[in-house]
Design a protein around this motif. Structure first.
Motif, PDB file in Angstrom:
ATOM      1  N   HIS A 163     -11.283   2.493   2.177  1.00 46.90           N
ATOM      2  CA  HIS A 163     -11.237   3.196   3.327  1.00 46.90           C
ATOM      3  C   HIS A 163      -9.806   3.583   3.449  1.00 46.90           C
ATOM      4  O   HIS A 163      -8.916   3.746   4.140  1.00 46.90           O
ATOM      5  CB  HIS A 163     -11.515   2.862   4.605  1.00 46.90           C
ATOM      6  N   GLU A 185     -12.596 -10.411   1.870  1.00 44.78           N
ATOM      7  CA  GLU A 185     -12.353  -8.797   2.184  1.00 44.78           C
ATOM      8  C   GLU A 185     -11.146  -8.291   2.393  1.00 44.78           C
ATOM      9  O   GLU A 185     -10.340  -8.151   1.436  1.00 44.78           O
ATOM     10  CB  GLU A 185     -13.038  -7.325   2.588  1.00 44.78           C
ATOM     11  N   LEU A 186      -9.963  -8.351   2.966  1.00 45.75           N
ATOM     12  CA  LEU A 186      -8.826  -7.893   3.240  1.00 45.75           C
ATOM     13  C   LEU A 186      -7.878  -8.873   2.207  1.00 45.75           C
ATOM     14  O   LEU A 186      -6.888  -8.448   1.491  1.00 45.75           O
ATOM     15  CB  LEU A 186      -8.121  -8.490   4.907  1.00 45.75           C
ATOM     16  N   ILE A 225       0.620  -1.031  -0.083  1.00 50.12           N
ATOM     17  CA  ILE A 225       0.157  -0.174   0.318  1.00 50.12           C
ATOM     18  C   ILE A 225       1.175   1.526  -0.237  1.00 50.12           C
ATOM     19  O   ILE A 225       1.687   1.268   0.814  1.00 50.12           O
ATOM     20  CB  ILE A 225      -0.631  -0.074   1.550  1.00 50.12           C
ATOM     21  N   TRP A 243      -8.812   6.308   4.919  1.00 51.09           N
ATOM     22  CA  TRP A 243      -8.705   7.641   6.253  1.00 51.09           C
ATOM     23  C   TRP A 243      -8.075   6.676   7.240  1.00 51.09           C
ATOM     24  O   TRP A 243      -7.626   6.998   8.326  1.00 51.09           O
ATOM     25  CB  TRP A 243      -9.562   7.981   7.074  1.00 51.09           C
ATOM     26  N   VAL A 244      -8.012   4.924   7.160  1.00 52.16           N
ATOM     27  CA  VAL A 244      -7.489   4.032   7.915  1.00 52.16           C
ATOM     28  C   VAL A 244      -6.122   4.183   8.145  1.00 52.16           C
ATOM     29  O   VAL A 244      -5.103   4.024   6.740  1.00 52.16           O
ATOM     30  CB  VAL A 244      -7.761   2.961   7.598  1.00 52.16           C
ATOM     31  N   HIS A 301      -8.835  -7.612  11.478  1.00 48.68           N
ATOM     32  CA  HIS A 301      -9.602  -7.209   9.987  1.00 48.68           C
ATOM     33  C   HIS A 301     -10.832  -6.872  10.015  1.00 48.68           C
ATOM     34  O   HIS A 301     -11.441  -7.849  10.331  1.00 48.68           O
ATOM     35  CB  HIS A 301      -9.604  -7.040   8.848  1.00 48.68           C
ATOM     36  N   PRO A 302     -11.210  -5.908  11.174  1.00 47.18           N
ATOM     37  CA  PRO A 302     -12.884  -5.538  11.199  1.00 47.18           C
ATOM     38  C   PRO A 302     -13.932  -5.493   9.950  1.00 47.18           C
ATOM     39  O   PRO A 302     -14.903  -5.822  10.026  1.00 47.18           O
ATOM     40  CB  PRO A 302     -12.809  -3.805  11.407  1.00 47.18           C
ATOM     41  N   GLY A 303     -13.177  -5.757   8.611  1.00 45.47           N
ATOM     42  CA  GLY A 303     -13.317  -5.986   7.244  1.00 45.47           C
ATOM     43  C   GLY A 303     -14.168  -7.754   6.699  1.00 45.47           C
ATOM     44  O   GLY A 303     -14.702  -8.051   6.050  1.00 45.47           O
ATOM     45  N   TYR A 352      -2.152 -10.293  11.093  1.00 40.55           N
ATOM     46  CA  TYR A 352      -3.511  -9.392  10.845  1.00 40.55           C
ATOM     47  C   TYR A 352      -4.779  -9.977  10.858  1.00 40.55           C
ATOM     48  O   TYR A 352      -5.984  -9.232  10.669  1.00 40.55           O
ATOM     49  CB  TYR A 352      -3.108  -8.086  10.339  1.00 40.55           C
ATOM     50  N   LEU A 396       0.133  -0.873  11.013  1.00 38.36           N
ATOM     51  CA  LEU A 396       0.541  -2.390  10.413  1.00 38.36           C
ATOM     52  C   LEU A 396       2.702  -1.974  10.931  1.00 38.36           C
ATOM     53  O   LEU A 396       3.259  -3.033   9.758  1.00 38.36           O
ATOM     54  CB  LEU A 396       0.185  -2.231   9.000  1.00 38.36           C
TER      55      LEU A 396
HETATM   56  C1  HEM Z   1     -13.123  -2.317   7.640  1.00 37.65           C
HETATM   57  C2  HEM Z   1     -11.980  -4.067   2.977  1.00 37.65           C
HETATM   58  C3  HEM Z   1      -7.783  -3.600   4.324  1.00 37.65           C
HETATM   59  C4  HEM Z   1      -8.428  -1.978   8.515  1.00 37.65           C
HETATM   60  C5  HEM Z   1     -13.062  -2.710   6.180  1.00 37.65           C
HETATM   61  C6  HEM Z   1     -14.127  -2.660   5.260  1.00 37.65           C
HETATM   62  C7  HEM Z   1     -14.197  -2.840   4.636  1.00 37.65           C
HETATM   63  C8  HEM Z   1     -12.731  -3.834   4.269  1.00 37.65           C
HETATM   64  C9  HEM Z   1     -15.019  -3.228   3.196  1.00 37.65           C
HETATM   65  C10 HEM Z   1     -15.491  -2.568   5.749  1.00 37.65           C
HETATM   66  C11 HEM Z   1     -16.110  -3.803   7.234  1.00 37.65           C
HETATM   67  C12 HEM Z   1     -18.170  -2.791   8.052  1.00 37.65           C
HETATM   68  O1  HEM Z   1     -17.627  -1.897   7.844  1.00 37.65           O
HETATM   69  O2  HEM Z   1     -18.599  -3.649   7.762  1.00 37.65           O
HETATM   70  C13 HEM Z   1     -10.816  -3.809   3.391  1.00 37.65           C
HETATM   71  C14 HEM Z   1     -10.154  -4.536   1.705  1.00 37.65           C
HETATM   72  C15 HEM Z   1      -8.595  -3.719   1.650  1.00 37.65           C
HETATM   73  C16 HEM Z   1      -8.373  -3.262   3.297  1.00 37.65           C
HETATM   74  C17 HEM Z   1     -10.495  -4.560   0.484  1.00 37.65           C
HETATM   75  C18 HEM Z   1      -7.542  -4.449   1.308  1.00 37.65           C
HETATM   76  C19 HEM Z   1      -6.691  -3.465   0.709  1.00 37.65           C
HETATM   77  C20 HEM Z   1      -7.093  -3.336   5.331  1.00 37.65           C
HETATM   78  C21 HEM Z   1      -5.935  -2.826   5.968  1.00 37.65           C
HETATM   79  C22 HEM Z   1      -6.354  -1.983   7.068  1.00 37.65           C
HETATM   80  C23 HEM Z   1      -7.472  -2.659   7.245  1.00 37.65           C
HETATM   81  C24 HEM Z   1      -4.487  -3.163   5.268  1.00 37.65           C
HETATM   82  C25 HEM Z   1      -5.288  -1.734   8.255  1.00 37.65           C
HETATM   83  C26 HEM Z   1      -4.002  -2.523   8.352  1.00 37.65           C
HETATM   84  C27 HEM Z   1      -9.145  -1.676   8.492  1.00 37.65           C
HETATM   85  C28 HEM Z   1      -9.944  -1.073   9.445  1.00 37.65           C
HETATM   86  C29 HEM Z   1     -11.540  -0.822   9.729  1.00 37.65           C
HETATM   87  C30 HEM Z   1     -11.924  -1.772   8.410  1.00 37.65           C
HETATM   88  C31 HEM Z   1      -9.986  -0.178  11.197  1.00 37.65           C
HETATM   89  C32 HEM Z   1     -12.438  -0.429   9.994  1.00 37.65           C
HETATM   90  C33 HEM Z   1     -12.977   0.922  10.259  1.00 37.65           C
HETATM   91  C34 HEM Z   1     -13.423   1.976   9.510  1.00 37.65           C
HETATM   92  O3  HEM Z   1     -14.019   0.531   7.966  1.00 37.65           O
HETATM   93  O4  HEM Z   1     -12.772   2.736   8.527  1.00 37.65           O
HETATM   94  N1  HEM Z   1     -11.988  -3.435   5.622  1.00 37.65           N
HETATM   95  N2  HEM Z   1     -10.107  -3.932   3.813  1.00 37.65           N
HETATM   96  N3  HEM Z   1      -8.337  -2.771   5.746  1.00 37.65           N
HETATM   97  N4  HEM Z   1     -10.509  -1.970   7.526  1.00 37.65           N
HETATM   98 FE1  HEM Z   1     -10.264  -3.344   5.489  1.00 37.65          FE
END
Ligand code: HEM
Length: 88
Positions: free
Chosen positions: A63, A46-47, A26, A65-66, A40-42, A36, A72
């Motif tokens: 996101h 998804e991750l 990234i 803003w994350v 991951h909250p998503g 991790y 990480l």
């Molecule tokens: C939440 C997808 C990578 C941290 C989410 C959500 C999705 C998502 C769909 C929303 C879940 C919900 O609202 O129910 C992805 C995808 C990624 C990715 C497709 C691939 C690049 C990451 C990475 C991190 C991260 C690398 C940080 C290390 C978070 C956090 C949330 C979250 C903190 C909750 C806060 C928020 O939604 O603003 N993610 N994510 N994600 N993800 Fe990811």
């Protein structure tokens, strides 16, 4: 962790696309997200969409803003080698 940052090629990055061996790039930084994934909250699936890839645009879409740099930090491996497009 704690060792010298590596210069990682796309070819190398691509090999790490499995849940038990997952790297992600990234904004030029490469992280080992294997440990991790379960936090991951998503969710895992998804991750995993970003595993083994330059996931910058995907990350920006979901996101931007994350604060992944801070989250990480301990899993940082190195930087992605920016390659010129190949002419075939
Ligand atoms: C939440 C997808 C990578 C941290 C989410 C959500 C999705 C998502 C769909 C929303 C879940 C919900 O609202 O129910 C992805 C995808 C990624 C990715 C497709 C691939 C690049 C990451 C990475 C991190 C991260 C690398 C940080 C290390 C978070 C956090 C949330 C979250 C903190 C909750 C806060 C928020 O939604 O603003 N993610 N994510 N994600 N993800 Fe990811």
């Amino acid at each position: 962790t704690g060792s010298k940052p590596l210069q990682i090629s796309m070819e190398e990055l691509k090999k790490h696309d499995k849940p038990n061996d997952a790297w992600i790039a990234i904004r030029g930084y490469v992280f080992n997200i294997t440990r991790y994934i379960e936090y991951h909250p998503g969710g895992e699936s998804e991750l995993m969409r970003g595993a083994g890839k330059d996931a910058t645009s995907l990350f920006e879409e979901v996101h931007r803003w994350v604060n992944f740099e801070s989250m990480l930090k301990s899993t940082f491996i190195g930087t992605l080698i920016q390659e010129l497009p190949s002419r075939t």
